[in-house]
Design a protein around this motif. Structure first.
Motif, PDB file in Angstrom:
ATOM      1  N   ASN A 133     -10.862 -53.680  -8.942  1.00  0.00           N
ATOM      2  CA  ASN A 133     -11.157 -54.622  -7.736  1.00  0.00           C
ATOM      3  C   ASN A 133     -12.640 -55.080  -7.818  1.00  0.00           C
ATOM      4  O   ASN A 133     -13.277 -54.622  -8.675  1.00  0.00           O
ATOM      5  CB  ASN A 133     -11.164 -53.582  -6.509  1.00  0.00           C
ATOM      6  CG  ASN A 133     -12.361 -52.573  -6.626  1.00  0.00           C
ATOM      7  OD1 ASN A 133     -13.275 -52.964  -6.110  1.00  0.00           O
ATOM      8  ND2 ASN A 133     -12.072 -51.399  -6.869  1.00  0.00           N
ATOM      9  N   CYS A 193      -3.354 -55.853 -11.200  1.00  0.00           N
ATOM     10  CA  CYS A 193      -4.620 -55.323 -10.377  1.00  0.00           C
ATOM     11  C   CYS A 193      -5.394 -56.559 -10.119  1.00  0.00           C
ATOM     12  O   CYS A 193      -5.626 -56.801  -8.926  1.00  0.00           O
ATOM     13  CB  CYS A 193      -5.205 -54.318 -11.036  1.00  0.00           C
ATOM     14  SG  CYS A 193      -6.860 -53.766 -10.010  1.00  0.00           S
ATOM     15  N   GLU A 244      -5.805 -58.128  -6.388  1.00  0.00           N
ATOM     16  CA  GLU A 244      -7.313 -57.975  -5.864  1.00  0.00           C
ATOM     17  C   GLU A 244      -8.049 -59.328  -5.560  1.00  0.00           C
ATOM     18  O   GLU A 244      -8.735 -59.423  -4.889  1.00  0.00           O
ATOM     19  CB  GLU A 244      -8.318 -56.830  -6.734  1.00  0.00           C
ATOM     20  CG  GLU A 244      -7.667 -55.527  -6.865  1.00  0.00           C
ATOM     21  CD  GLU A 244      -8.051 -54.860  -5.595  1.00  0.00           C
ATOM     22  OE1 GLU A 244      -8.701 -55.476  -4.660  1.00  0.00           O
ATOM     23  OE2 GLU A 244      -7.548 -53.712  -5.294  1.00  0.00           O
TER      24      GLU A 244
END
Length: 241
Positions: free
Chosen positions: A166, A195, A199
């Motif tokens: 993140n 991811c 993110e």
């Protein structure tokens, strides 16, 4: 994964304890202050001496393999993609690292995405033995079941993954560094790729730029979209616990 300073009682580090570490020989510890924002797994302090700055992490959770985390951090440091690991005190549950200067970013331009892809490739090329991390999803909805079925159609591409990329775990300065390796381990490379796409809310165009920079061959959009669903579901369940 950050929570504001002040939402819980934070540990005050003792300069006397720190002065016992040989790391601080020939240095004077001027201060040890809590960072403004804290994570869920550690309490983060900045140590300032008359010569350097350091990041101290007081480890909180006992369900994380910290020795493995520190080992992976060393491997990543050897590739130039994270801060220097300097000390792990298992008894007092403390890790100390070189302090990174830089900033977090919520949105990325094409140049930054290409740079991020290169750093991610360095991570995924690290040789590391270990068992794959299981995808422990509690609520198997029709959507998640379909996503899990879809990824089974594709070959496993197990590599060393960060698993928590993140924006708060990525520093941008003259280069790009990853931090916070608690959840790192063996996973399919598409998990880290998904991811980042999730993110940073990459649209179709920016996602294509990122993936073309990462892959030197064709990639599967279907597999990526399935891992995006899986990642979002895992995040939702994690934040509910």
């Amino acid at each position: 994964m950050a929570i504001p300073h002040g939402e819980r009682c934070l540990v005050k580090m003792d300069k006397k304890l720190l002065s016992h570490y040989t790391l601080f020989d020939n240095q004077t510890i001027l201060s040890c202050n809590l960072l403004a924002h804290q994570g869920y797994c550690n309490e983060n302090h900045i140590i300032t001496t008359d010569k350097n700055k350091y990041l101290l992490r007081k480890l909180l959770r006992d369900d994380i393999d910290r020795q493995n985390e520190y080992k992976i951090h060393h491997l990543a440091y050897n590739e130039g993609i994270t801060a220097a690991p300097l000390l792990y005190d298992e008894v007092n549950e403390i890790m100390i690292f070189a302090f990174l200067e830089g900033k977090h970013k919520e949105t990325l331009d094409a140049h930054e995405l290409k740079g991020l892809a290169e750093v991610l490739k360095k991570l995924h090329n690290i040789e590391y033995g270990g068992s794959p991390i299981p995808l422990e999803i509690q609520n198997h909805t029709e959507t998640i079941t379909k996503a899990l079925t879809t990824i089974e159609k594709y070959p496993k591409e197990y590599v060393l993954c960060h698993n928590d990329l993140n924006p708060k775990n990525i520093f941008f300065s003259h280069d790009i560094k990853f931090i916070d390796w608690e959840y790192a381990g063996v996973n399919d490379r598409y998990f880290d790729l998904a991811c980042i796409c999730v993110e940073f809310s990459l649209d179709e165009e920016m996602q294509e730029i990122f993936l073309k920079a990462y892959f030197s061959k064709r990639y599967s959009k279907e597999k990526l979209e399935s891992y995006k669903i899986i990642y979002k579901t895992l995040c939702e369940e994690w934040f509910k616990t």
